[in-house]
Design a protein around this motif. Structure first.
Motif, PDB file in Angstrom:
ATOM      1  N   UNK A 208       0.842  -1.208   0.000  1.00 13.23           N
ATOM      2  CA  UNK A 208       0.000   0.000   0.000  1.00 13.23           C
ATOM      3  C   UNK A 208       0.871   1.251   0.000  1.00 13.23           C
ATOM      4  N   UNK A 209       1.932   1.258   0.804  1.00 13.74           N
ATOM      5  CA  UNK A 209       2.858   2.391   0.798  1.00 13.74           C
ATOM      6  C   UNK A 209       3.488   2.561  -0.582  1.00 13.74           C
ATOM      7  N   UNK A 210       3.904   1.455  -1.176  1.00 18.09           N
ATOM      8  CA  UNK A 210       4.523   1.500  -2.500  1.00 18.09           C
ATOM      9  C   UNK A 210       3.541   2.029  -3.540  1.00 18.09           C
ATOM     10  N   UNK A 211       2.316   1.530  -3.504  1.00 18.13           N
ATOM     11  CA  UNK A 211       1.305   1.957  -4.475  1.00 18.13           C
ATOM     12  C   UNK A 211       0.978   3.434  -4.317  1.00 18.13           C
ATOM     13  N   UNK A 212       0.870   3.903  -3.065  1.00 21.91           N
ATOM     14  CA  UNK A 212       0.560   5.312  -2.825  1.00 21.91           C
ATOM     15  C   UNK A 212       1.650   6.210  -3.390  1.00 21.91           C
ATOM     16  N   UNK A 213       2.914   5.817  -3.214  1.00 14.75           N
ATOM     17  CA  UNK A 213       4.018   6.607  -3.756  1.00 14.75           C
ATOM     18  C   UNK A 213       3.999   6.646  -5.276  1.00 14.75           C
ATOM     19  N   UNK A 214       3.739   5.502  -5.887  1.00 19.24           N
ATOM     20  CA  UNK A 214       3.672   5.442  -7.358  1.00 19.24           C
ATOM     21  C   UNK A 214       2.495   6.245  -7.892  1.00 19.24           C
ATOM     22  N   UNK A 215       1.363   6.185  -7.199  1.00 15.01           N
ATOM     23  CA  UNK A 215       0.196   6.955  -7.630  1.00 15.01           C
ATOM     24  C   UNK A 215       0.459   8.456  -7.549  1.00 15.01           C
ATOM     25  N   UNK A 216       1.232   8.880  -6.537  1.00 15.90           N
ATOM     26  CA  UNK A 216       1.569  10.295  -6.428  1.00 15.90           C
ATOM     27  C   UNK A 216       2.358  10.777  -7.626  1.00 15.90           C
ATOM     28  N   UNK A 217       3.339   9.972  -8.058  1.00 19.56           N
ATOM     29  CA  UNK A 217       4.119  10.328  -9.246  1.00 19.56           C
ATOM     30  C   UNK A 217       3.253  10.255 -10.495  1.00 19.56           C
TER      31      UNK A 217
END
Length: 291
Positions: A208-217
């Motif tokens: 979830x942390x990884x996905x949130x970071x990728x979604x931000x970019x």
């Protein structure tokens, strides 16, 4: 496919990434501090930003002659992220999103004393309409007032200050340098707080942390490409599709149904933003010299 249609699709895609990232952040915020969420989101985003910059002008685009300006912007944006993510844990998703739409109104309001810009009567009236919408959503003094709403208002003010500094210094700094440092500073700020806020993530939280970071970019890339392919006056209104996604995601995952006041206030804020954008577009066209 026309360039304008591509711009609209990029805008809608970027806004969807933002909405999904906010929903994941809200879920993570049930067990983790906003500061820890900021740390992981920026930790994931920063290498991706460097990679994008590498293939869009090279790493030299990250150089700057104004480290102090970037430090200030980064600290202000840290305030934006902390308040907004904290607000997500305190309010329904749709209500948080509606209040956050007030940021452009604060940009208009603060541009007068901070940048010396002049605002005409129409813009003043449209801005006042937007602030009426904010009051309708927040309802200070009412039985349904939630103090968390003021936290999101603070996030909108911080974001407006971030945008105003971008307006002032953006022409003299490369886009990717501004994005890089406004991501680096929150990473460093949040890292210093980890000894006090750390909660070991459960196995499901890591992706979830990884996905949130990728979604931000992904959101940043989508919004950037949107304004590259379509006129701002055409692409910007689709930013408000975020409220639709917030309503749907809030209902699907938290059984949140926004009340009439949130929908009415959100509509006033959106109408105000659209009116200002349309008026500024017309004003710019009227000032353009005829051939």
């Amino acid at each position: 496919m026309s360039s304008s249609l591509k711009g609209i699709l990029y805008m809608c895609g970027g806004v969807l990434c933002l909405a999904l990232g906010d929903a994941i952040t809200k879920w993570l915020g049930e067990t983790h501090s906003p500061l820890q969420i900021i740390f992981f989101r920026t930790l994931v985003s920063l290498p991706l930003i460097v990679l994008i910059a590498r293939f869009n002008g090279g790493l030299r685009t990250l150089r700057t002659r104004r480290p102090g300006v970037h430090l200030l912007r980064g600290l202000i944006f840290s305030g934006t992220m902390i308040c907004f993510m904290w607000g997500l844990t305190l309010l329904p998703l749709a209500e948080t999103t509606a209040i956050a739409f007030a940021a452009p109104l604060f940009v208009t309001l603060l541009s007068v004393p901070l940048l010396g810009e002049r605002v005409d009567r129409f813009t003043v009236l449209a801005t006042l309409l937007g602030f009426v919408g904010v009051l309708v959503v927040v309802r200070p003094g009412g039985d349904s007032f939630q103090p968390g709403a003021l936290v999101v208002v603070a996030a909108a003010v911080f974001y407006a200050l971030t945008m105003l500094t971008a307006r002032r210094y953006g022409e003299r700094e490369h886009l990717w340098a501004m994005v890089f440092y406004t991501t680096l500073v929150p990473l460093l700020v949040s890292a210093t707080t980890l000894p006090w806020v750390w909660q070991t993530p459960a196995p499901l939280h890591w992706p979830a942390f990884l996905t949130a970071g990728c979604l931000g970019v992904g959101a940043m890339a989508g919004l950037t490409l949107a304004f590259r392919h379509a006129p701002a006056a055409l692409a910007a209104p689709f930013d408000y599709t975020a409220l639709l996604w917030a309503v749907l995601l809030g209902w699907a995952f938290w059984d949140e149904v926004p009340d009439l006041w949130v929908l009415l206030g959100g509509s006033l804020i959106i109408a105000s933003g659209l009116a200002i954008a349309y008026h500024e577009r017309r004003t710019a066209l009227n000032r353009r010299p005829s051939a």
